[in-house]
Design a protein around this motif. Structure first.
Motif, PDB file in Angstrom:
ATOM      1  N   MET A 197      10.427  21.822  18.000  1.00 39.05           N
ATOM      2  CA  MET A 197      11.265  21.474  19.315  1.00 39.05           C
ATOM      3  C   MET A 197      10.444  21.789  20.492  1.00 39.05           C
ATOM      4  O   MET A 197      10.467  21.259  21.753  1.00 39.05           O
ATOM      5  N   GLU A 200       8.379  19.145  21.111  1.00 38.40           N
ATOM      6  CA  GLU A 200       9.179  17.758  21.477  1.00 38.40           C
ATOM      7  C   GLU A 200       9.678  18.108  22.955  1.00 38.40           C
ATOM      8  O   GLU A 200      10.497  17.270  23.405  1.00 38.40           O
ATOM      9  N   ASP A 202      11.999  20.122  23.319  1.00 40.12           N
ATOM     10  CA  ASP A 202      13.687  20.141  23.504  1.00 40.12           C
ATOM     11  C   ASP A 202      14.067  21.482  23.358  1.00 40.12           C
ATOM     12  O   ASP A 202      13.311  22.323  22.993  1.00 40.12           O
ATOM     13  N   SER A 203      15.381  21.559  22.968  1.00 40.90           N
ATOM     14  CA  SER A 203      15.940  22.940  22.323  1.00 40.90           C
ATOM     15  C   SER A 203      16.938  22.899  21.552  1.00 40.90           C
ATOM     16  O   SER A 203      17.517  21.762  20.945  1.00 40.90           O
ATOM     17  N   PRO A 299      22.595  24.449  22.870  1.00 38.64           N
ATOM     18  CA  PRO A 299      21.163  24.576  23.130  1.00 38.64           C
ATOM     19  C   PRO A 299      20.873  24.738  24.605  1.00 38.64           C
ATOM     20  O   PRO A 299      21.594  24.688  25.536  1.00 38.64           O
ATOM     21  N   ILE A 303      15.155  21.920  29.543  1.00 43.05           N
ATOM     22  CA  ILE A 303      14.111  21.189  28.770  1.00 43.05           C
ATOM     23  C   ILE A 303      13.278  20.339  29.632  1.00 43.05           C
ATOM     24  O   ILE A 303      13.449  20.066  30.830  1.00 43.05           O
ATOM     25  N   GLN A 305      11.776  17.751  29.011  1.00 39.56           N
ATOM     26  CA  GLN A 305      12.095  16.141  28.856  1.00 39.56           C
ATOM     27  C   GLN A 305      12.767  15.572  30.092  1.00 39.56           C
ATOM     28  O   GLN A 305      13.278  16.186  31.060  1.00 39.56           O
ATOM     29  N   GLN A 307      15.092  13.817  32.307  1.00 28.75           N
ATOM     30  CA  GLN A 307      16.605  13.592  32.345  1.00 28.75           C
ATOM     31  C   GLN A 307      16.829  12.945  33.599  1.00 28.75           C
ATOM     32  O   GLN A 307      16.497  12.958  34.682  1.00 28.75           O
ATOM     33  N   GLU A 320      12.562  16.581  35.533  1.00 25.67           N
ATOM     34  CA  GLU A 320      11.791  17.320  34.523  1.00 25.67           C
ATOM     35  C   GLU A 320      11.617  18.972  34.789  1.00 25.67           C
ATOM     36  O   GLU A 320      11.135  19.201  35.801  1.00 25.67           O
ATOM     37  N   PRO A 327      13.519  28.197  24.134  1.00 22.20           N
ATOM     38  CA  PRO A 327      13.652  26.938  23.479  1.00 22.20           C
ATOM     39  C   PRO A 327      15.233  27.033  22.627  1.00 22.20           C
ATOM     40  O   PRO A 327      15.445  26.374  22.201  1.00 22.20           O
TER      41      PRO A 327
END
Length: 366
Positions: A197, A200, A202-203, A299, A303, A305, A307, A320, A327
């Motif tokens: 994660m 990536e 992510d969480s 989660p 993050i 990533q 969005q 971002e 995490p």
């Protein structure tokens, strides 16, 4: 702002913002004469402080507590106990680029719509750092309960769908991994998932289970203030919690009455249950068996990533989120769940003192 206090006879009020001078709590209703030192509270706070592994936020806070009132010569005085943790490692500039942008999964939008402004520095009151006050108060409550033989233990039951095995369950193992999981093998699998994660950006979420042992019968009320309802409110008030169940929880929808009922038996002159599908609560009151409940933790919403979101001018934009974020929330939330359970149980115990004339006579009768 309403809603910063919890409890009736044992009442806590948390205060402060994540990027302000500090955060803390005022505890009112703690009985006088309880032996209490700063270290009793600090050991609880040490369990939730950041930066203890790469799987939690790298914000470097020692989270050293100061007790400002309510203690004299190592014992509680019966007056309000005020505690503070000063913030040392705020980096408000990390959030300047999102001050006009609503972060997905956060309270930015709702806070702004309700109050007409928001503290964009990490969420202000909506930050997980608010839980410091809860944990400090929980440490006090837990010590009172321990004097009564009531103990509370929470742990990560599952993270990212990887669940603790009954065959490998070992409370001691919680201290050997960064996830607060009482299962060595499950913790290894979670570590692999967590590393993935992080790569990536992510969480992941999970489930925290809590066991309360040593409970007397009859704590809790029968209508609106049911013990399971109070526990639900307490646990659901934690920012990252999205679900609560007690005993067999949602599984009862798939059971028959003959399967769900707990048969009573008498052992050495004491009423016990052969099973514990109820999770230790019947009719809103503790039934003397272990209270077992679970909390679903979402989660981490922050993050890195890209969005989609909206800014205050109602423009569609992308975001971002950078900075120092967990995490996963689960490991640090374990002690928060434990603390809110302690506050709730102690409040119920104190309410129960005046439930019957016999109880009152034990205190005031000749």
């Amino acid at each position: 702002m309403a809603g910063s206090g919890f409890g009736t006879n044992f009442r806590i009020t948390t205060w402060g913002e994540t990027h302000g001078a500090g955060v803390g709590v005022v505890v009112d209703g703690c009985p006088a004469g309880l032996p209490l030192e700063r270290e009793d509270v600090q050991k609880y706070l040490d369990r939730r402080k950041p930066g203890q592994s790469k799987y939690t936020t790298q914000r470097k806070e020692g989270d050293q507590v100061e007790i400002l009132s309510g203690i004299f010569e190592g014992r509680t005085t019966g007056t309000p106990i005020s505690m503070v943790v000063y913030n040392k490692d705020q980096r408000s500039k990390d959030y300047s680029n999102i001050k006009d942008i609503y972060r997905p999964g956060h309270a930015d939008f709702t806070f702004d719509m309700k109050y007409g402004f928001r503290d964009y520095r990490g969420g202000g009151r909506s930050s997980g750092r608010e839980t410091i006050g809860r944990v400090a108060a929980g440490a006090v409550a837990a010590k009172v309960l321990k004097e009564l033989g009531i103990e509370i233990k929470a742990y990560a039951k599952a993270i990212a769908g990887i669940e603790v095995s009954k065959d490998h369950f070992d409370f001691a193992e919680m201290n050997n991994n960064p996830f607060n999981m009482p299962d060595k093998e499950a913790a290894k699998l979670v570590q692999e998932k967590a590393d993935q994660m992080i790569k990536e950006m992510d969480s992941i979420g999970g489930i925290i289970e809590c066991q309360i042992t040593g409970m007397p019968v009859g704590i809790g009320e029968t209508v609106f203030d049911k013990l399971d309802a109070e526990l639900s409110k307490a646990i659901m008030s934690i920012g990252s919690v999205k679900g609560f169940e007690i005993g067999d929880g949602f599984e009862v929808a798939n059971l028959r009455g003959s399967e769900n009922n707990d048969d009573f038996i008498c052992v050495d002159g004491k009423v016990e249950k052969e099973t514990n599908h109820s999770g230790g609560v019947l009719g809103g009151m503790s039934d003397g068996s272990a209270i077992v409940f679970r909390a679903a933790i979402k989660p981490t919403p922050s993050i890195a990533q890209t969005q989609k979101t909206v800014n205050r001018d109602l423009d569609n934009v992308e975001i971002e989120i950078h900075g120092r974020h967990d995490p996963m929330i689960v490991p640090r939330a374990v002690v928060v769940v434990e603390s809110m359970a302690a506050v709730t149980i102690l409040d119920g115990v104190l309410k129960n003192l005046g439930a019957t004339m016999d109880n009152i006579k034990k205190i005031y009768g000749e």
